[in-house]
Design an enzyme around this catalytic site. Structure first.
Site, PDB file in Angstrom:
ATOM      1  N   SER A  63       0.799  -1.241   0.000  1.00  0.00           N
ATOM      2  CA  SER A  63       0.000   0.000   0.000  1.00  0.00           C
ATOM      3  C   SER A  63       0.824   1.279   0.000  1.00  0.00           C
ATOM      4  O   SER A  63       0.276   2.361  -0.240  1.00  0.00           O
ATOM      5  CB  SER A  63      -0.944   0.023   1.200  1.00  0.00           C
ATOM      6  N   LYS A  66       0.405   3.288  -3.006  1.00  0.00           N
ATOM      7  CA  LYS A  66      -0.789   4.121  -3.242  1.00  0.00           C
ATOM      8  C   LYS A  66      -0.445   5.609  -3.226  1.00  0.00           C
ATOM      9  O   LYS A  66      -1.119   6.412  -3.865  1.00  0.00           O
ATOM     10  CB  LYS A  66      -1.858   3.811  -2.183  1.00  0.00           C
ATOM     11  N   TYR A 188      -3.398  -2.702 -10.514  1.00  0.00           N
ATOM     12  CA  TYR A 188      -3.304  -2.440  -9.062  1.00  0.00           C
ATOM     13  C   TYR A 188      -2.415  -3.474  -8.363  1.00  0.00           C
ATOM     14  O   TYR A 188      -1.589  -3.126  -7.516  1.00  0.00           O
ATOM     15  CB  TYR A 188      -4.722  -2.416  -8.470  1.00  0.00           C
ATOM     16  N   TYR A 241      -5.113   3.840   7.857  1.00  0.00           N
ATOM     17  CA  TYR A 241      -6.483   3.302   7.936  1.00  0.00           C
ATOM     18  C   TYR A 241      -7.104   3.617   9.289  1.00  0.00           C
ATOM     19  O   TYR A 241      -7.016   4.749   9.754  1.00  0.00           O
ATOM     20  CB  TYR A 241      -6.483   1.788   7.622  1.00  0.00           C
ATOM     21  N   VAL A 259       1.223  -3.813   3.721  1.00  0.00           N
ATOM     22  CA  VAL A 259       1.171  -5.121   4.392  1.00  0.00           C
ATOM     23  C   VAL A 259       2.442  -5.957   4.166  1.00  0.00           C
ATOM     24  O   VAL A 259       2.570  -7.034   4.724  1.00  0.00           O
ATOM     25  CB  VAL A 259      -0.086  -5.946   4.013  1.00  0.00           C
TER      26      VAL A 259
HETATM   27  O1  DON Z   1      -4.927  -4.812  -1.841  1.00  0.00           O
HETATM   28  C1  DON Z   1      -4.349  -5.331  -0.893  1.00  0.00           C
HETATM   29  O2  DON Z   1      -4.951  -5.904   0.000  1.00  0.00           O
HETATM   30  C2  DON Z   1      -2.837  -5.230  -0.847  1.00  0.00           C
HETATM   31  N1  DON Z   1      -2.282  -5.284  -2.162  1.00  0.00           N
HETATM   32  C3  DON Z   1      -2.387  -3.944  -0.201  1.00  0.00           C
HETATM   33  C4  DON Z   1      -2.898  -3.773   1.203  1.00  0.00           C
HETATM   34  C5  DON Z   1      -2.020  -2.982   2.087  1.00  0.00           C
HETATM   35  O3  DON Z   1      -0.820  -2.912   1.948  1.00  0.00           O
HETATM   36  C6  DON Z   1      -2.687  -2.377   3.255  1.00  0.00           C
HETATM   37  N2  DON Z   1      -1.715  -1.740   4.108  1.00  0.00           N
HETATM   38  N3  DON Z   1      -1.457  -1.767   5.227  1.00  0.00           N
END
Ligand code: DON
Length: 305
Positions: A63, A66, A188, A241, A259
């Site tokens: 993320s 993003k 994505y 978040y 993550v």
């Molecule tokens: O879309 C997802 O679930 C992962 N590619 C990215 C989520 C993420 O990194 C949330 N961050 N803490």
């Protein structure tokens, strides 16, 4: 400020840290990472950089990407972006579906998955070769042409795409996704799979320092000051978040987590800093990473507040 000394002190202090976090396994490829990996890199506005531990090992930025995709979308489309995405914290987990139904397919902010999927849709419409062009943008701002997608991570996420696919289909029904759903997901998942190390991340995030004016050698990549200001504000209010309040409360810097266990944070006038430790807390943020950044702003007595 002697950042080298501060990092050494932090290293000693966290030696006894009891990490209760868990490595993300919902993207099976991410579950293969060594949980004991730990790196920090701090890049100062005076040009000096300080590394600790595995700061040159690449990991999945997830993320954190993003922020970079949003920067590119804003450079290309400006205020138009805000017709399709809000700028308020969601107070919900990053992959939540609940608000989208009653807010008619407009995601609360660009850093929850729904918002990043709309940004991905915008980039697919705007870029000639979307995946190549995004990667080139990231390589340019990181000043490192070796940055790559991790195809295994992207494929692993595509195999377990169900929640992101649900978000994208729901937004398509509301008219807020213009392209083919699978194309948006493919873009994505590649964006999230980008592999970078702490040093490359701090370099990339220098475009948000000094309101986008830090490194003039990046010419094309440098952000309009107003965009850097807006993106920093969003990192502070939405970067973690449902834990964004906690991060502002304990660390006091704009930042963004992923993550893969990475966190990038910055002080617009002083430095950008990246931390990597794969075990995540219950909100999906690196447990040790948060602790390290709390110690950094506590010991230096420098935060945005
Ligand atoms: O879309 C997802 O679930 C992962 N590619 C990215 C989520 C993420 O990194 C949330 N961050 N803490």
């Amino acid at each position: 400020m002697d950042y080298s000394k501060v990092l050494q002190e932090i290293k000693e202090e966290i030696a006894t840290f009891k990490n209760t976090g868990k490595v993300a396994t919902y993207i099976p490829e991410l579950g293969k990472v060594d949980p004991s990996k730990f790196g920090v890199y701090l890049q100062c506005t005076d040009g000096n950089g300080y590394g600790l531990g595995d700061s040159l090992d690449c990991f999945s930025i997830q993320s954190i990407s993003k922020v970079l995709s949003l920067a590119l979308a804003l450079k290309l489309k400006g205020k138009e972006v805000w017709k399709r995405i809000g700028v308020e914290p969601s107070g919900d987990p990053f992959n939540s579906l609940v608000q989208l139904e009653y807010e008619k397919g407009i995601p609360r902010n660009p850093f929850i998955n729904a918002g990043a999927l709309v940004v991905a849709d915008i980039l697919i419409s705007e870029l000639e070769n979307p995946k190549e062009d995004l990667l080139q943008f990231v390589r340019n701002i990181a000043e490192d042409q070796s940055v790559e997608y991790d195809e295994k991570v992207a494929a692993s996420e595509m195999e377990h795409k169900f929640r992101n696919a649900s978000l994208t289909h729901l937004m398509k029904d509301f008219g807020n996704i213009k392209n083919n759903v699978d194309d948006v997901l493919d873009f994505y998942f590649h964006q999230c799979s980008i592999a970078m190390n702490c040093k490359q991340l701090t370099q990339a995030f220098t475009i948000f320092l000094n309101y986008g004016k830090y490194d003039l050698s990046k010419e094309a990549a440098v952000l309009d000051p107003i965009l850097a200001k807006r993106i920093n504000a969003l990192m502070l209010t939405c970067g973690f978040y449902d834990e964004s309040g906690e991060f502002a409360f304990t660390v006091g810097l704009p930042g963004k987590s992923g993550v893969g266990g990475g966190i990038v944070a910055l002080h617009p006038r002083h430095y950008s800093v990246a931390v990597w430790s794969p075990p995540l807390n219950k909100n999906g943020n690196s447990e040790l990473g948060m602790k390290v950044l709390e110690l950094l702003t506590t010991k230096t007595e420098i935060s945005v507040f």
